[in-house]
Design a protein around this motif. Structure first.
Motif, mmCIF file in Angstrom:
data_model
loop_
_atom_site.group_PDB
_atom_site.id
_atom_site.type_symbol
_atom_site.label_atom_id
_atom_site.label_comp_id
_atom_site.label_asym_id
_atom_site.label_seq_id
_atom_site.Cartn_x
_atom_site.Cartn_y
_atom_site.Cartn_z
ATOM 1 N N ALA A 37 0.838 -1.204 0.000
ATOM 2 C CA ALA A 37 0.000 0.000 0.000
ATOM 3 C C ALA A 37 0.873 1.254 0.000
ATOM 4 C CB ALA A 37 -0.937 -0.008 1.205
ATOM 5 N N LEU A 38 1.937 1.249 0.782
ATOM 6 C CA LEU A 38 2.835 2.404 0.818
ATOM 7 C C LEU A 38 3.450 2.680 -0.550
ATOM 8 C CD1 LEU A 38 4.768 2.064 4.183
ATOM 9 C CD2 LEU A 38 3.466 4.049 3.394
ATOM 10 N N LYS A 39 3.766 1.607 -1.276
ATOM 11 C CA LYS A 39 4.364 1.755 -2.609
ATOM 12 C C LYS A 39 3.319 2.076 -3.674
ATOM 13 C CE LYS A 39 6.327 -2.297 -2.340
ATOM 14 N NZ LYS A 39 7.056 -3.534 -2.613
ATOM 15 N N GLY A 40 2.041 1.973 -3.312
ATOM 16 C CA GLY A 40 0.989 2.168 -4.294
ATOM 17 C C GLY A 40 0.854 0.974 -5.220
ATOM 18 N N ASP A 41 1.312 -0.183 -4.769
ATOM 19 C CA ASP A 41 1.276 -1.415 -5.560
ATOM 20 C C ASP A 41 -0.094 -2.067 -5.392
ATOM 21 O OD1 ASP A 41 1.660 -3.847 -6.805
ATOM 22 O OD2 ASP A 41 3.573 -4.257 -5.812
ATOM 23 N N ALA A 42 -0.864 -2.130 -6.456
ATOM 24 C CA ALA A 42 -2.220 -2.674 -6.402
ATOM 25 C C ALA A 42 -2.244 -4.196 -6.425
ATOM 26 C CB ALA A 42 -3.043 -2.127 -7.558
ATOM 27 N N ALA A 43 -1.134 -4.821 -6.766
ATOM 28 C CA ALA A 43 -1.091 -6.285 -6.789
ATOM 29 C C ALA A 43 -1.220 -6.832 -5.372
ATOM 30 C CB ALA A 43 0.214 -6.766 -7.425
ATOM 31 N N ALA A 44 -1.939 -7.928 -5.249
ATOM 32 C CA ALA A 44 -2.093 -8.549 -3.930
ATOM 33 C C ALA A 44 -0.746 -9.043 -3.431
ATOM 34 C CB ALA A 44 -3.085 -9.708 -4.004
ATOM 35 N N ALA A 45 -0.486 -8.786 -2.162
ATOM 36 C CA ALA A 45 0.710 -9.346 -1.524
ATOM 37 C C ALA A 45 0.365 -10.774 -1.157
ATOM 38 C CB ALA A 45 1.060 -8.540 -0.273
ATOM 39 N N THR A 46 1.160 -11.700 -1.606
ATOM 40 C CA THR A 46 0.921 -13.087 -1.248
ATOM 41 C C THR A 46 2.170 -13.640 -0.571
ATOM 42 O OG1 THR A 46 0.402 -15.302 -2.049
ATOM 43 C CG2 THR A 46 1.517 -13.843 -3.594
ATOM 44 N N THR A 47 1.948 -14.436 0.438
ATOM 45 C CA THR A 47 3.077 -15.002 1.171
ATOM 46 C C THR A 47 3.846 -15.972 0.295
ATOM 47 O OG1 THR A 47 1.621 -16.713 2.076
ATOM 48 C CG2 THR A 47 2.003 -14.739 3.427
ATOM 49 N N GLU A 48 3.265 -16.413 -0.802
ATOM 50 C CA GLU A 48 3.959 -17.334 -1.695
ATOM 51 C C GLU A 48 5.018 -16.623 -2.526
ATOM 52 O OE1 GLU A 48 3.297 -20.620 -1.121
ATOM 53 O OE2 GLU A 48 2.109 -19.589 0.399
ATOM 54 N N SER A 49 4.954 -15.290 -2.602
ATOM 55 C CA SER A 49 5.935 -14.550 -3.380
ATOM 56 C C SER A 49 7.016 -13.906 -2.501
ATOM 57 C CB SER A 49 5.255 -13.473 -4.223
ATOM 58 O OG SER A 49 4.640 -12.511 -3.401
#
Length: 151
Positions: free
Chosen positions: A136-148
């Motif tokens: 969110a801070l980076k403005g990254d709309a991609a879901a954060a997944t623990t797999e990545s």
């Protein structure tokens, strides 16, 4: 870690799970990110209202195990008022705690998660909300997944 300190830290986690801070949608959010932990089923949305580079307001919503919910709650209390650089540094410190079990010398609520390192699958639970907040801070709309992430 002494048994008394371990008991205190367990109480911190239980308290944040039972009475989470800053839970719910933040209507004034100007950044939102989603986190997903498929291995445990945890879900976490983080809402930020940035004022310049500073987190003016933060909240989270979602579902999951006690560790993910308590960690997300505690994260909101620690990140409010911080800059993006400060938030990244705080995450680095938290990640060090949960992956090594080395708690800081001073008593800190973040140190409550030191025991997580003994359960490697739970590290992803503890860091999920943090990954979503950093996205969110980076403005990254991609879901954060623990797999990545390599937690």
């Amino acid at each position: 870690m002494s048994p008394d300190l371990t008991d205190l830290y367990q109480q911190v986690i239980l308290h944040h799970n039972r009475r989470p801070r800053n839970r719910g949608r933040l209507p004034t959010a100007n950044r939102v990110a989603h986190g997903d932990n498929p291995s445990c089923g945890d879900q976490c949305d983080v809402y930020l209202r940035l004022d310049g580079d500073r987190i003016a307001e933060i909240s989270f919503d979602g579902s999951g195990c006690a560790i993910s919910q308590a960690s997300s709650s505690l994260m909101t209390t620690q990140l409010k008022g911080r800059t993006a650089a400060e938030a990244n540094e705080l995450y680095r410190q938290f990640h060090e705690i949960v992956t090594t079990g080395q708690a800081p010398e001073e008593i800190s609520d973040l140190a409550a998660f030191a025991g997580v390192h003994s359960f490697p699958a739970r590290i992803k639970c503890a860091t999920l909300g943090w990954h979503a907040a950093l996205n969110a801070l980076k403005g990254d709309a991609a879901a954060a997944t623990t797999e990545s992430h390599h937690d």
